[in-house]
Enzyme design. Sequence first.
Site, PDB file in Angstrom:
ATOM      1  N   ARG A   1      14.604  31.262  17.589  1.00 17.29           N
ATOM      2  CA  ARG A   1      13.569  30.873  16.619  1.00 17.29           C
ATOM      3  C   ARG A   1      13.897  31.391  15.228  1.00 17.29           C
ATOM      4  O   ARG A   1      13.611  30.728  14.223  1.00 17.29           O
ATOM      5  CB  ARG A   1      12.202  31.391  17.053  1.00 17.29           C
ATOM      6  CG  ARG A   1      11.661  30.572  18.196  1.00 17.29           C
ATOM      7  CD  ARG A   1      10.267  30.993  18.587  1.00 17.29           C
ATOM      8  NE  ARG A   1       9.746  30.059  19.567  1.00 17.29           N
ATOM      9  CZ  ARG A   1       8.695  30.300  20.325  1.00 17.29           C
ATOM     10  NH1 ARG A   1       8.038  31.449  20.216  1.00 17.29           N
ATOM     11  NH2 ARG A   1       8.278  29.399  21.184  1.00 17.29           N
TER      12      ARG A   1
ATOM     13  N   LYS B   1       0.687  20.875  36.436  1.00 17.54           N
ATOM     14  CA  LYS B   1      -0.553  20.160  36.710  1.00 17.54           C
ATOM     15  C   LYS B   1      -0.678  18.804  36.032  1.00 17.54           C
ATOM     16  O   LYS B   1      -0.281  18.618  34.894  1.00 17.54           O
ATOM     17  CB  LYS B   1      -1.736  21.033  36.281  1.00 17.54           C
ATOM     18  CG  LYS B   1      -1.807  22.335  37.064  1.00 17.54           C
ATOM     19  CD  LYS B   1      -3.179  22.956  36.956  1.00 17.54           C
ATOM     20  CE  LYS B   1      -3.282  23.685  35.650  1.00 17.54           C
ATOM     21  NZ  LYS B   1      -4.486  24.405  35.425  1.00 17.54           N
TER      22      LYS B   1
ATOM     23  N   GLY C   1       7.704  23.906  26.825  1.00 19.71           N
ATOM     24  CA  GLY C   1       8.244  25.261  26.812  1.00 19.71           C
ATOM     25  C   GLY C   1       9.224  25.522  27.940  1.00 19.71           C
ATOM     26  O   GLY C   1      10.350  25.993  27.716  1.00 19.71           O
TER      27      GLY C   1
ATOM     28  N   GLY D   1       3.865  23.720  23.094  1.00 15.43           N
ATOM     29  CA  GLY D   1       2.521  23.149  22.980  1.00 15.43           C
ATOM     30  C   GLY D   1       2.434  22.112  21.885  1.00 15.43           C
ATOM     31  O   GLY D   1       1.795  21.069  22.053  1.00 15.43           O
TER      32      GLY D   1
HETATM   33  P1  ADP Z   1       6.402  22.837  30.171  1.00 13.72           P
HETATM   34  O1  ADP Z   1       6.177  24.225  29.635  1.00 13.72           O
HETATM   35  O2  ADP Z   1       7.862  22.478  30.204  1.00 13.72           O
HETATM   36  O3  ADP Z   1       5.558  21.824  29.479  1.00 13.72           O
HETATM   37  P2  ADP Z   1       4.454  23.209  32.246  1.00 13.72           P
HETATM   38  O4  ADP Z   1       3.901  24.357  31.457  1.00 13.72           O
HETATM   39  O5  ADP Z   1       3.622  22.013  32.372  1.00 13.72           O
HETATM   40  O6  ADP Z   1       5.920  22.831  31.674  1.00 13.72           O
HETATM   41  O7  ADP Z   1       4.779  23.675  33.710  1.00 13.72           O
HETATM   42  C1  ADP Z   1       5.653  24.714  33.994  1.00 13.72           C
HETATM   43  C2  ADP Z   1       5.312  25.314  35.322  1.00 13.72           C
HETATM   44  O8  ADP Z   1       5.230  24.327  36.330  1.00 13.72           O
HETATM   45  C3  ADP Z   1       6.364  26.282  35.762  1.00 13.72           C
HETATM   46  O9  ADP Z   1       5.852  27.584  35.708  1.00 13.72           O
HETATM   47  C4  ADP Z   1       6.689  25.851  37.197  1.00 13.72           C
HETATM   48  O10 ADP Z   1       6.785  26.932  38.099  1.00 13.72           O
HETATM   49  C5  ADP Z   1       5.500  24.980  37.545  1.00 13.72           C
HETATM   50  N1  ADP Z   1       5.837  24.030  38.622  1.00 13.72           N
HETATM   51  C6  ADP Z   1       6.785  23.105  38.639  1.00 13.72           C
HETATM   52  N2  ADP Z   1       6.847  22.484  39.835  1.00 13.72           N
HETATM   53  C7  ADP Z   1       5.892  23.038  40.610  1.00 13.72           C
HETATM   54  C8  ADP Z   1       5.467  22.842  41.962  1.00 13.72           C
HETATM   55  N3  ADP Z   1       6.040  21.937  42.753  1.00 13.72           N
HETATM   56  N4  ADP Z   1       4.447  23.620  42.407  1.00 13.72           N
HETATM   57  C9  ADP Z   1       3.871  24.520  41.604  1.00 13.72           C
HETATM   58  N5  ADP Z   1       4.230  24.756  40.337  1.00 13.72           N
HETATM   59  C10 ADP Z   1       5.227  24.033  39.833  1.00 13.72           C
HETATM   60 MG    MG Z   2       4.458  25.548  29.737  1.00 15.99          MG
END
Ligand code: ADP
Ligand code: MG
Length: 396
Positions: free
Chosen positions: A38, A199, A352, A375
């Site tokens: 960063r 989710k 992230g 975010g």
């Molecule tokens: P990003 O930060 O890339 O947008 P998210 O914050 O939406 O992604 O999600 C990240 C989280 O999703 C991680 O901590 C990961 O462990 C969780 N995750 C991914 N696949 C699964 C799964 N099958 N069951 C539970 N958690 C999951």
């Molecule tokens: Mg995230």
Amino acid sequence: MPKKTIEDIQVKHKRVLLRVDFNVPLNVTTGVIGDDSRIRASIPTIRYLVDHEAKVILCSHLGRPGGKAIENLRMTSVAQRLSRLTGLPVSTVSDCIGREVERKVGMLKEGEILVLENLRFHSEEEANDAGFARELASLADIYVNDAFGTAHRAHASTVGVAKYLPAVAGFLMKRELDVMGKLLDDPERPSACLIGGAKVGDKIELLQNMLGKVDMLLVGGGMAATFLKTQGYEVGHSLIEDDKVGLAKELLHEAKEWKVPFLLPIDAVVTEEIKAGASTRVVATTGIPSASHIVDIGPQSVELFCSEMAKCRTIIWNGPMGIYEIPEFARGTRSIASFLATLNATTVIGGGSSAEVVQEMGLTDKMTHVSTGGGASLRFLEGVALPGVEVLLDKE
Ligand code: ADP
Ligand code: MG
């Protein structure tokens, strides 16, 4: 409407308040900085201002001090790292507003850099307090925002100050807006969006917005279970959001109406225990054992997703395919990252966790763009206006 940048404004001899994202991972006990990308990402803008003889006043937040001064969250080590990376002298001050800050700013010469203390030592920062914003603004003649990662938050240093100063974008902000703006408005086609993460609830708006923008949607990660469930599949103990089953059904229906292929995993890595060292199995998603959790997409899904994405000119990836923090469940996510790195297409990583994986695997340079704001990039791709961008001056 494109935003004005530092190249559209006269900065010579001016005091420039530059909002950067210096919120680096920091060991709070030792004060040692982890990944400093960063800080690196902000250097082109800082260098431009120095070269154009501006007086450079940097400000950022760091960690979550909760409105009071915390010794280990001072900006000192960040300022030292910036100095080492640029080879330029960088001074600091023990607050971000007040007498002492005014005195130091008053002494700044053209091309010199001063880093203000952690903005979040004052609760007024996150409250977007007008008095605090005015005090910050009073230090400068021009405001530049290069902190894309906090542009989705309306804080004093991202929104409030712009009321009192001409406000423009830095180079990092401009690049984020250009690349992601093109994804939404005019992507090279065919285009695909691969979405994962925990989710459905977190990604509904993203899915909805992307459905109208891309030629193909692919879904993995924890959220895939909710979609599989709407198809009548058994998903065992996998994370299911019962209140989102209806929405997931609607999305699949919409995709069908719009003739946008919506791909779900065909196989999955399952386990009975979510912990490192747990034993795993690969099963078809039509036959998830009732006592198990889906923790990753399986190898056939990786192959399917990759062969479909290989047909595309633009790929947007947001969210991991599995619980990648646990090595046994990381293969799907890592395979996708490796594959995207080989493509000769536009590849943009937002989110992230997905950005973290790409970074950690050393693949950042192999992608077209890895967003610096998890975010903020999610909001942007949802089609939501970012308050920190809205307040910047429009380019005529
Ligand atoms: P990003 O930060 O890339 O947008 P998210 O914050 O939406 O992604 O999600 C990240 C989280 O999703 C991680 O901590 C990961 O462990 C969780 N995750 C991914 N696949 C699964 C799964 N099958 N069951 C539970 N958690 C999951
Ligand atoms: Mg995230």
